[in-house]
Design an enzyme around this catalytic site. Structure first.
Site, short mmCIF file in Angstrom:
data_model
loop_
_atom_site.label_atom_id
_atom_site.label_comp_id
_atom_site.label_asym_id
_atom_site.label_seq_id
_atom_site.Cartn_x
_atom_site.Cartn_y
_atom_site.Cartn_z
N HIS A 102 0.81 -1.22 0.00
CA HIS A 102 0.00 0.00 0.00
C HIS A 102 0.84 1.28 0.00
O HIS A 102 0.35 2.34 -0.37
CB HIS A 102 -0.96 0.02 1.19
N HIS B 11 4.17 -7.72 -3.13
CA HIS B 11 3.44 -8.49 -4.15
C HIS B 11 3.65 -7.81 -5.50
O HIS B 11 3.13 -6.71 -5.73
CB HIS B 11 1.95 -8.52 -3.77
N ARG C 150 0.16 -2.77 -10.40
CA ARG C 150 -0.64 -1.64 -9.90
C ARG C 150 0.01 -0.95 -8.71
O ARG C 150 -0.29 0.18 -8.42
CB ARG C 150 -2.07 -2.08 -9.57
N HIS C 151 0.85 -1.67 -7.97
CA HIS C 151 1.55 -0.98 -6.86
C HIS C 151 3.06 -1.25 -6.94
O HIS C 151 3.81 -0.39 -7.37
CB HIS C 151 0.93 -1.30 -5.49
N THR D 138 -8.01 -7.31 -4.33
CA THR D 138 -6.84 -7.89 -3.68
C THR D 138 -6.95 -9.39 -3.94
O THR D 138 -7.89 -9.84 -4.58
CB THR D 138 -6.84 -7.55 -2.17
N THR D 139 -5.99 -10.17 -3.47
CA THR D 139 -6.04 -11.61 -3.71
C THR D 139 -7.31 -12.16 -3.07
O THR D 139 -7.48 -12.06 -1.86
CB THR D 139 -4.81 -12.30 -3.09
N GLU E 126 0.63 -20.79 3.20
CA GLU E 126 0.04 -19.65 3.92
C GLU E 126 -1.46 -19.86 3.86
O GLU E 126 -2.05 -19.87 2.77
CB GLU E 126 0.45 -18.33 3.27
N GLY F 143 -6.41 -10.03 5.53
CA GLY F 143 -7.51 -9.44 6.30
C GLY F 143 -7.27 -9.41 7.80
O GLY F 143 -8.18 -9.06 8.55
N1 PXP Z 1 -1.04 -12.83 2.23
C1 PXP Z 1 -1.31 -12.84 0.91
C2 PXP Z 1 -1.00 -14.05 0.15
C3 PXP Z 1 -1.84 -11.69 0.28
O1 PXP Z 1 -2.11 -11.71 -1.04
C4 PXP Z 1 -2.07 -10.53 1.04
C5 PXP Z 1 -2.58 -9.29 0.38
O2 PXP Z 1 -1.65 -8.82 -0.53
C6 PXP Z 1 -1.75 -10.58 2.41
C7 PXP Z 1 -1.28 -11.73 2.99
C8 PXP Z 1 -1.96 -9.39 3.29
O3 PXP Z 1 -3.32 -9.14 3.40
P1 PXP Z 1 -3.82 -7.79 4.07
O4 PXP Z 1 -3.28 -6.66 3.25
O5 PXP Z 1 -5.29 -7.92 4.04
O6 PXP Z 1 -3.25 -7.78 5.48
#
Ligand code: PXP
Length: 254
Positions: free
Chosen positions: A20, A53, A59-60, A110-111, A161, A202
């Site tokens: 972000h 990522h 995009r970022h 987002t993912t 994960e 999240g």
């Molecule tokens: N893990 C993965 C695989 C993700 O794609 C993301 C979001 O980019 C996160 C963790 C982190 O998620 P959040 O930004 O909701 O904390």
């Protein structure tokens, strides 16, 4: 990263996702906010790894970000990416300590869901093999589902994960409890299969608590809630506050 014990007695690691910071920069294509500055603050405030990522649509995070930052990191880099040939080439060039394979759809915010490791076993085995051979620790971002865990083992990924998004979004207490139970069951089953269990998506300063208290999770990857808090408190406080909640609940839960 698995530098600590993952048997349930080790400290819980925090991977800070800084996408972000780049999202704000890309909104205006300015040189600021400086991603490397954010990396330094996160590392100094309790991040055990830095997650970036590199999305297909850029995009970022940009290619120059990952290549510029990698040699200057004090902590391991966890590169999140889709299982494409282009990303594999980048990863083999960059050599991050860890790589988390995620599904990607261009239009998503987002993912959105876990990787279908089960449905793509053969392709992912071939995809992961050169990364592992290059010394990159590969993780698969999957739903808490036994078939996906079995597939991770078959593919040769040492880490999964677990996708905490459904749990994090659940408002209704019974549903939240059920989804938490699914995560715990998957963590136990995956751990018994020999997988290292990470989790993310999240997670915020409240819903992280039961996850952090559970001894089988090795690393949590958290971005959105930390950066949102940082707008008001600054990044050092936002990271160290998450770190202290995780440490305190892990101690109590153990
Ligand atoms: N893990 C993965 C695989 C993700 O794609 C993301 C979001 O980019 C996160 C963790 C982190 O998620 P959040 O930004 O909701 O904390």
């Amino acid at each position: 990263m698995t530098s600590h014990s993952h048997t349930g007695t080790g400290p819980l690691r925090l991977g800070v996702n800084l996408d972000h910071i780049a999202t704000i920069r890309q909104a205006r294509h300015t040189p600021y906010p400086d991603l490397m500055h954010a990396v330094r603050l996160a590392e100094a405030s309790g991040a055990d790894s830095i997650t970036l990522h590199l999305r297909e649509d850029r995009r970022h995070i940009q290619d120059d970000d990952v290549f510029g930052i990698k040699p200057r990191l004090a902590r391991p880099l966890n590169l999140e990416m889709a299982a494409t040939d282009g990303m594999q080439t980048i990863a083999l060039d960059l050599l991050p300590e860890a790589c988390c394979i995620v599904p990607e759809r261009r239009e998503e915010l987002t993912t959105e869901g876990g990787l279908d490791a089960h449905g793509q076993r053969e392709r992912l085995r071939e995809f992961v093999q050169p990364l592992t051979a290059a010394g990159i620790e590969v993780s698969l971002f999957v739903e808490p589902d036994v078939r996906q865990l079995e597939a991770a083992v078959a593919i040769g990924a040492p880490v999964v994960e677990l996708h905490t998004g459904a749990y994090a979004n659940a408002r209704e207490p019974e549903l939240r409890e059920r989804l938490l139970r699914e995560l715990f069951d998957a963590a136990r089953i995956g751990h018994d299969m020999g997988l290292v269990i990470n989790a993310g998506h999240g997670l915020d300063y409240d819903n992280v608590r039961p996850i952090a208290a559970h001894p089988l999770f090795h690393e949590l990857n958290i971005g959105h809630s930390i950066i949102a808090r940082a707008l008001f408190t600054g990044l050092p406080e936002a990271v160290s506050h998450m770190r202290s909640i995780m440490d305190a609940t892990r101690r109590q839960g153990a």
